[in-house]
Design an enzyme around this catalytic site. Structure first.
Site, mmCIF file in Angstrom:
data_model
loop_
_atom_site.group_PDB
_atom_site.id
_atom_site.type_symbol
_atom_site.label_atom_id
_atom_site.label_comp_id
_atom_site.label_asym_id
_atom_site.label_seq_id
_atom_site.Cartn_x
_atom_site.Cartn_y
_atom_site.Cartn_z
ATOM 1 N N HIS A 1 0.883 -1.309 -0.015
ATOM 2 C CA HIS A 1 -0.146 -0.097 0.093
ATOM 3 C C HIS A 1 0.848 1.106 -0.054
ATOM 4 O O HIS A 1 1.762 1.394 0.756
ATOM 5 C CB HIS A 1 -1.034 0.238 1.051
ATOM 6 C CG HIS A 1 -1.844 1.163 1.063
ATOM 7 N ND1 HIS A 1 -3.276 1.006 0.468
ATOM 8 C CD2 HIS A 1 -1.833 2.399 1.479
ATOM 9 C CE1 HIS A 1 -3.850 2.140 0.428
ATOM 10 N NE2 HIS A 1 -3.071 3.071 0.923
ATOM 11 N N ALA A 2 0.715 2.230 -0.870
ATOM 12 C CA ALA A 2 1.478 3.195 -1.015
ATOM 13 C C ALA A 2 1.542 4.299 0.145
ATOM 14 O O ALA A 2 0.377 4.609 0.841
ATOM 15 C CB ALA A 2 0.857 4.165 -2.226
ATOM 16 N N HIS B 1 0.059 11.916 -5.577
ATOM 17 C CA HIS B 1 -0.416 12.075 -4.384
ATOM 18 C C HIS B 1 0.684 11.742 -3.234
ATOM 19 O O HIS B 1 0.681 12.874 -2.340
ATOM 20 C CB HIS B 1 -1.479 11.001 -4.085
ATOM 21 C CG HIS B 1 -2.123 10.673 -2.804
ATOM 22 N ND1 HIS B 1 -3.077 11.221 -2.435
ATOM 23 C CD2 HIS B 1 -1.837 10.193 -1.541
ATOM 24 C CE1 HIS B 1 -3.586 11.101 -1.203
ATOM 25 N NE2 HIS B 1 -2.368 10.227 -0.741
ATOM 26 N N GLU B 2 1.551 10.939 -3.499
ATOM 27 C CA GLU B 2 2.461 10.535 -2.619
ATOM 28 C C GLU B 2 3.690 11.740 -2.374
ATOM 29 O O GLU B 2 4.139 12.082 -1.301
ATOM 30 C CB GLU B 2 3.210 9.201 -2.776
ATOM 31 C CG GLU B 2 2.157 7.877 -2.895
ATOM 32 C CD GLU B 2 1.620 8.107 -1.405
ATOM 33 O OE1 GLU B 2 2.254 8.361 -0.286
ATOM 34 O OE2 GLU B 2 0.550 7.479 -1.403
ATOM 35 N N HIS C 1 2.689 14.497 -0.169
ATOM 36 C CA HIS C 1 2.829 14.238 1.243
ATOM 37 C C HIS C 1 4.492 14.634 1.554
ATOM 38 O O HIS C 1 4.752 15.444 2.434
ATOM 39 C CB HIS C 1 2.936 12.500 1.753
ATOM 40 C CG HIS C 1 1.419 12.420 1.883
ATOM 41 N ND1 HIS C 1 0.645 12.999 2.607
ATOM 42 C CD2 HIS C 1 0.840 11.201 1.127
ATOM 43 C CE1 HIS C 1 -0.547 12.297 2.432
ATOM 44 N NE2 HIS C 1 -0.396 11.149 1.648
ATOM 45 N N GLU D 1 -3.526 14.825 2.894
ATOM 46 C CA GLU D 1 -4.177 13.848 1.655
ATOM 47 C C GLU D 1 -4.429 14.806 0.464
ATOM 48 O O GLU D 1 -4.430 14.213 -0.515
ATOM 49 C CB GLU D 1 -5.124 13.200 2.390
ATOM 50 C CG GLU D 1 -4.804 12.401 3.391
ATOM 51 C CD GLU D 1 -3.723 11.392 2.947
ATOM 52 O OE1 GLU D 1 -3.424 11.010 1.786
ATOM 53 O OE2 GLU D 1 -2.976 10.840 3.987
ATOM 54 N N HIS E 1 -6.706 0.349 5.371
ATOM 55 C CA HIS E 1 -6.374 1.317 6.650
ATOM 56 C C HIS E 1 -7.095 0.582 8.063
ATOM 57 O O HIS E 1 -6.790 1.229 9.002
ATOM 58 C CB HIS E 1 -6.971 2.514 6.293
ATOM 59 C CG HIS E 1 -6.540 3.323 5.099
ATOM 60 N ND1 HIS E 1 -6.538 2.702 3.785
ATOM 61 C CD2 HIS E 1 -5.788 4.343 4.703
ATOM 62 C CE1 HIS E 1 -5.947 3.296 2.701
ATOM 63 N NE2 HIS E 1 -5.311 4.417 3.316
ATOM 64 N N TYR F 1 -9.553 11.426 3.870
ATOM 65 C CA TYR F 1 -9.533 11.231 2.603
ATOM 66 C C TYR F 1 -10.769 11.855 2.367
ATOM 67 O O TYR F 1 -10.820 12.580 1.175
ATOM 68 C CB TYR F 1 -9.521 9.805 2.057
ATOM 69 C CG TYR F 1 -8.148 9.097 2.584
ATOM 70 C CD1 TYR F 1 -6.894 9.653 1.986
ATOM 71 C CD2 TYR F 1 -8.250 8.276 3.482
ATOM 72 C CE1 TYR F 1 -5.911 8.914 2.288
ATOM 73 C CE2 TYR F 1 -6.897 7.704 3.982
ATOM 74 C CZ TYR F 1 -5.830 7.981 3.203
ATOM 75 O OH TYR F 1 -4.610 7.488 3.639
HETATM 76 O O1 X8Z Z 1 -4.160 5.497 1.060
HETATM 77 C C1 X8Z Z 1 -4.203 6.167 0.048
HETATM 78 C C2 X8Z Z 1 -2.740 6.683 -0.169
HETATM 79 C C3 X8Z Z 1 -1.871 6.673 0.585
HETATM 80 S S1 X8Z Z 1 -2.050 8.000 1.980
HETATM 81 C C4 X8Z Z 1 -2.253 5.777 -1.339
HETATM 82 N N1 X8Z Z 1 -5.222 6.855 -0.229
HETATM 83 C C5 X8Z Z 1 -6.699 6.302 0.048
HETATM 84 C C6 X8Z Z 1 -6.798 4.889 -0.317
HETATM 85 O O2 X8Z Z 1 -5.928 4.169 -1.039
HETATM 86 O O3 X8Z Z 1 -7.716 4.253 0.075
HETATM 87 C C7 X8Z Z 1 -5.244 7.663 -1.296
HETATM 88 C C8 X8Z Z 1 -7.061 7.956 -1.588
HETATM 89 C C9 X8Z Z 1 -7.604 6.904 -0.800
HETATM 90 ZN ZN ZN Z 2 -1.969 9.711 1.194
#
Ligand code: X8Z
Ligand code: ZN
Length: 579
Positions: free
Chosen positions: A320-321, A350-351, A354, A378, A478, A488
């Site tokens: 997960h990024a 997105h990354e 951060h 975010e 998450h 988000y």
């Molecule tokens: O988790 C993330 C990022 C890392 S903070 C990739 N996002 C959420 C997800 O993937 O569920 C970005 C959008 C929503």
């Molecule tokens: Zn993020």
């Protein structure tokens, strides 16, 4: 008036606190980086231990801070003391055994999630989340789709028991610091009472709901045409496995199928990037170049040697990024399993958002090295991504010519399938967790309550009933990883508010979806001024510095999508709307 002695007592306390937490935080991030890029039982234990130490020190210092005479604190110090209690998303009970168990449990849940695999129908080998997600995005066979969906969601079963224990222990920790529960602690991070924050979120949702409902109706009708009346109801919720994404949180994979019939083919960024043999590093270079064009300095050399950009073949990692600043100064890194796709092109932006935020606030004292609130963190990279317009792609040579205005509706539909589809999902994850932490949802109804909320807000449902042996929330990163999610939802509102303000800064007069701040030093200065504040001020001050507004507003989002809303309403005439 603060007296000299008490002031120096507070100053001395905060100096000691910030230097101790900085040290422990670096140690915890180092251990966590090694764990996330090389999952073994040893790295799991080390990461959990280092996190435990950071939590224990935070709890100890937060408790000690309650002894400071309030009148001795300057405004800045008072804010620091307040943030100290809120600096971590997880607080463990002070009992060392319970604390060790809690951090071990959370680390283990993340590992279980990351190791998840399923062998799809017709395949020989087990496939990871990315492979299963590809099936969700590309296949049109409902049987394969359901198999990939259910196959991945089985990962939740192995997380459920740990999750119940974690909720209990985390709540005990939060209560030691005076919060009602962990959810209340999370809601307390927004410079307002937790109950006001919950209302604020509902207000924003009400503003954008009509747009979501219109999109939902259009998508349901088109999916019914594609899959047939047996698979998609006329009026009920949409089956969750048909929306092109494992969690139905973004529907952008449906773009080629849902584009308006008469339309010019949408720009296929995936194909363009792949045809040019773009590498993972090349993807990141595009994003970096955007930030540089705004006048921000390039990423440090160490970013390129220390980041993990690809999934290693020889070991388990957390794919997960995420974006890191390991020494909280300039040790910036991202950890991602980049695929050469349009979707990951945006995720890389997105990354880096951060990372550039982290570097901008690195000069703040430790307790202010954070975003104004977590939705801001975010939103930054996504704001930049909104400037990835066809004209921008033309300017950087990725496409030859941007389509004229007749292609705008397609672009907006595509953006909406990503951004508008996300909104209720962004809301649901923590509406559910808040109730789990508060006890309103009991352990024996974790799955039923999850789906009740998903249906209520997203208008989606599992194709077959899911019972309580499953734990479908656990199949979303998450949740096992203990990352709060409302950020988000907020970011999806804020990024349009930021974009609208920045479009104003560059004097853009056209429609918002055509504005790109690429190359604007003035936009860069305005953005950076907000980022540099870190969390040193009330987030309303940060918001005001960029937008002139002191409330989160959906106006930018609604303005951006106004032409699409009109078009959807037209399309939906005579079609059932809602579920
Ligand atoms: O988790 C993330 C990022 C890392 S903070 C990739 N996002 C959420 C997800 O993937 O569920 C970005 C959008 C929503
Ligand atoms: Zn993020």
């Amino acid at each position: 008036m603060p007296t000299a002695t008490s002031t120096s007592q507070a100053t001395e306390f905060l100096r000691r606190t910030e230097s101790r937490l900085l040290e422990l935080s670096i140690e915890s991030q180092q251990a966590s980086w090694v764990y996330s890029t090389f999952i073994t039982s040893d790295t799991e234990a080390l990461a959990a231990k280092a996190y435990s130490r950071l939590i224990a020190a935070t709890v100890e210092l937060a408790k000690e801070s309650t002894g400071l005479p309030p009148e001795s604190l300057s405004d800045v110090d008072r804010r620091k003391v307040r943030l100290l209690r809120l600096s971590l998303p997880l607080i463990a009970p002070s009992d060392p055994a319970a604390s060790g168990e809690l951090t071990q449990t959370v680390t283990q849940m993340e590992g279980t999630y990351s190791r998840g695999r399923h062998t799809p129908i017709g395949a020989r080998e087990p496939v990871d989340l990315q492979g299963l997600s590809r099936i969700l995005a590309e296949s049109r066979d409902p049987v394969l789709l359901e198999d990939a969906w259910a196959g991945w969601h089985a990962v939740g079963r192995g997380i459920r028991k740990d999750f119940v224990r974690y909720v209990d222990l985390a709540n005990r920790g939060a209560r030691e610091l005076g919060f009602e529960d962990t959810g209340a602690m999370w809601r307390s991070k927004y410079d307002m009472p937790p109950a006001s924050f919950a209302r604020e979120v509902d207000r924003l949702w009400e503003e954008v709901r009509p747009l979501y409902v219109a999109l939902h109706a259009y998508v349901r009708r088109r999916l019914r045409e594609i899959y047939g009346a047996d698979h998609v109801p006329e009026r009920g919720p949409i089956p969750a496995h048909l929306l092109g994404n494992m969690w139905a949180q973004s529907w952008e994979a449906l773009t080629p199928r849902l584009a308006p019939p008469r339309s010019t083919p949408p720009i296929d960024l995936t194909r363009i990037l792949q045809d040019r043999h773009t590498t993972a590093e090349g993807m990141v270079r595009y994003a970096e170049a955007f930030f540089i064009s705004l006048g921000l300095p390039p990423l440090p050399e160490s970013f390129w040697t220390r980041s993990m950009l690809l999934r290693p073949k020889d070991r388990e990692v957390v794919c997960h990024a995420s974006a890191w600043d390991v020494d909280l100064v300039e040790d910036l890194r991202i950890k991602m399993c980049i695929e050469i796709t349009g979707e990951d092109f945006h995720t890389v932006h997105h990354e880096l958002g951060h990372n550039f935020y982290q570097r901008a606030y690195a000069n703040q004292p430790y307790l202010f090295r954070d975003s104004a609130h977590d939705g801001f963190h975010e939103a930054v990279g996504d704001t930049i991504s909104l400037s990835v317009t066809p004209e921008y792609l033309e300017r950087i040579g990725l496409i030859e010519r941007a389509p004229d205005a007749s292609g705008d509706l397609d672009l907006l539909l595509f953006r909406a399938l990503e951004k508008i589809a996300f909104l209720p999902f962004g809301l649901v994850v923590d509406k559910w967790r808040w109730e789990v932490f508060s006890g309103a949802i009991r352990p024996e109804e974790l799955n039923a309550s999850w789906w009740a909320l998903r249906e209520r807000y997203q208008g989606i449902a599992p194709v077959r009933a899911r019972d309580e042996t499953e734990f479908d929330a656990g199949a979303k990163y998450h949740v096992p990883a203990n990352v709060p999610y409302m950020r988000y939802f907020l970011a999806h509102i804020l990024q349009f508010q930021f974009h609208r303000a920045l479009a104003g800064v560059i004097g853009s007069v056209g429609p918002l979806h055509r504005a790109s701040i690429y190359g604007s030093k003035e936009a860069g200065r305005r953005l950076l001024a907000m980022l540099e504040m870190g969390s040193s001020r009330d987030w309303r001050d940060a918001l005001e510095s960029l937008t002139g507004e002191r409330r989160m507003e959906a106006r930018g989002l609604l303005e951006y999508f106004a032409p699409l809303k009109a078009w959807l309403d037209q399309q939906n005439q005579g079609v059932p709307v809602g579920w």
